[in-house]
Design an enzyme around this catalytic site. Structure first.
Site, mmCIF file in Angstrom:
data_model
loop_
_atom_site.group_PDB
_atom_site.id
_atom_site.type_symbol
_atom_site.label_atom_id
_atom_site.label_comp_id
_atom_site.label_asym_id
_atom_site.label_seq_id
_atom_site.Cartn_x
_atom_site.Cartn_y
_atom_site.Cartn_z
ATOM 1 N N SER A 31 3.346 1.046 75.120
ATOM 2 C CA SER A 31 3.895 2.172 75.867
ATOM 3 C C SER A 31 3.048 3.397 75.531
ATOM 4 O O SER A 31 1.822 3.367 75.639
ATOM 5 C CB SER A 31 5.372 2.368 75.503
ATOM 6 O OG SER A 31 5.926 3.470 76.192
ATOM 7 N N TYR A 82 3.626 8.652 85.354
ATOM 8 C CA TYR A 82 3.294 7.893 84.154
ATOM 9 C C TYR A 82 4.507 7.863 83.226
ATOM 10 O O TYR A 82 4.875 6.809 82.700
ATOM 11 C CB TYR A 82 2.092 8.524 83.448
ATOM 12 C CG TYR A 82 1.687 7.798 82.185
ATOM 13 C CD1 TYR A 82 1.039 6.571 82.249
ATOM 14 C CD2 TYR A 82 1.945 8.343 80.934
ATOM 15 C CE1 TYR A 82 0.663 5.901 81.096
ATOM 16 C CE2 TYR A 82 1.574 7.684 79.778
ATOM 17 C CZ TYR A 82 0.925 6.462 79.856
ATOM 18 O OH TYR A 82 0.565 5.806 78.708
ATOM 19 N N LYS A 105 6.770 4.668 81.731
ATOM 20 C CA LYS A 105 6.894 4.422 80.295
ATOM 21 C C LYS A 105 8.338 4.581 79.814
ATOM 22 O O LYS A 105 8.805 3.779 78.999
ATOM 23 C CB LYS A 105 5.948 5.339 79.505
ATOM 24 C CG LYS A 105 4.478 5.042 79.746
ATOM 25 C CD LYS A 105 4.142 3.575 79.477
ATOM 26 C CE LYS A 105 2.659 3.280 79.643
ATOM 27 N NZ LYS A 105 2.348 1.842 79.452
#
Length: 278
Positions: free
Chosen positions: A135, A149, A153
């Protein structure tokens, strides 16, 4: 120590390549996936018996299932699955195209989910295994200009935390690795940037531009040392649920979580006000 068999996605660069190199050098077997085999021709030539290169586009779910099935059938057992493939996408939410939004979700989030789901029946039947999800401390800490993004994650961390509880009875451990900035192609080569709008000039959403310029800012993280810590984590029992790599990443994560917790603690009366008074 007995050698292990690893399945790692995205081994052509960054952490994936560094992990693969270190593992092959110590005599372990690596099944490594890439989208272009030309980028791993050195690994294929140097480790003809230990390295098994596979073509895989993580956005193609049937192909994910097939590659995992073939890998277990060929090698008999796989000790460690490392979900490493992914990329960064920078720009304000408004600047991103629909295609960019769909692709990063399909790659970073859905692709990782399907890789884990594909491996679970085999890991469960063999009675052991370790899943490592790469991650980012961006799975806990959010910055402007990086919304999608962070969405992928934050999402994959929630998925893995839930799955870790489901599979623990089968002797399968799950570790979420949260690296800080590292000197890899992820930051300085493979990062994608939206078509920037002048309306956001001078906005915090564009602060990432300095970070992506290696002549101005050098990431503090050493990819080789980070890869070593990831490899070492496999021998820790029980599996650590989270592992933060990088002092700056840890400090930022702690500060963010402390602020979040302090905010939650101000909401005690508000939360209770919505309960039935029985």
């Amino acid at each position: 120590m007995m050698s292990k068999i690893w399945l790692i996605t995205g081994v052509s660069s960054g952490f994936g390549y560094e992990l693969t190199r270190q593992l092959l050098d110590k005599g372990d077997t690596v099944i490594g996936t890439v989208r272009n085999k030309a980028k791993i021709s050195d690994l294929i030539a140097e480790y003809p018996t230990l390295f098994d290169g596979k073509i895989l586009d993580l956005t193609d779910t049937p192909s994910v299932h097939q590659v995992v099935k073939e890998a277990f059938e060929k090698h008999g057992a796989i000790d460690v699955i490392i979900n490493n493939a992914g990329y960064g996408l920078f720009g304000a939410a408004e600047e991103l195209s629909d295609e960019q939004v769909d692709l990063i979700i399909a790659t970073n989030l859905t692709g990782s989910i399907q890789m884990i789901r594909s491996a679970l029946p085999f890991l469960r039947k063999q009675g052991h295994g370790r899943i490592i999800q790469i991650s980012s401390y961006g799975g806990q800490v959010a910055f402007p200009g990086n919304s999608m993004y962070h969405a992928t994650k934050f999402g994959i961390e929630g998925f893995c935390e839930s799955v870790s509880q489901e599979v623990a009875p089968f002797n399968i451990g799950v570790t979420i690795v949260e690296p800080g900035g590292a000197r890899t192609e992820f930051r300085y080569g493979s990062a994608q940037v939206a078509d920037l709008m002048p309306e956001y000039d001078g906005n915090p959403a564009h602060s990432f531009l300095a970070m992506l310029d290696s002549t101005k800012v050098q990431a503090p993280g050493n990819p080789a040392e980070m890869a070593k810590r990831i490899i070492e984590s496999v021998d820790i029992t029980p599996a650590p649920l989270r592992m933060v790599l990088g002092s700056q990443a840890l400090a930022s994560t702690i500060a963010t979580l402390e602020n979040r917790l302090a905010d939650f603690r101000t909401q005690t009366e508000l939360a209770a006000s919505t309960d039935y008074k029985e």
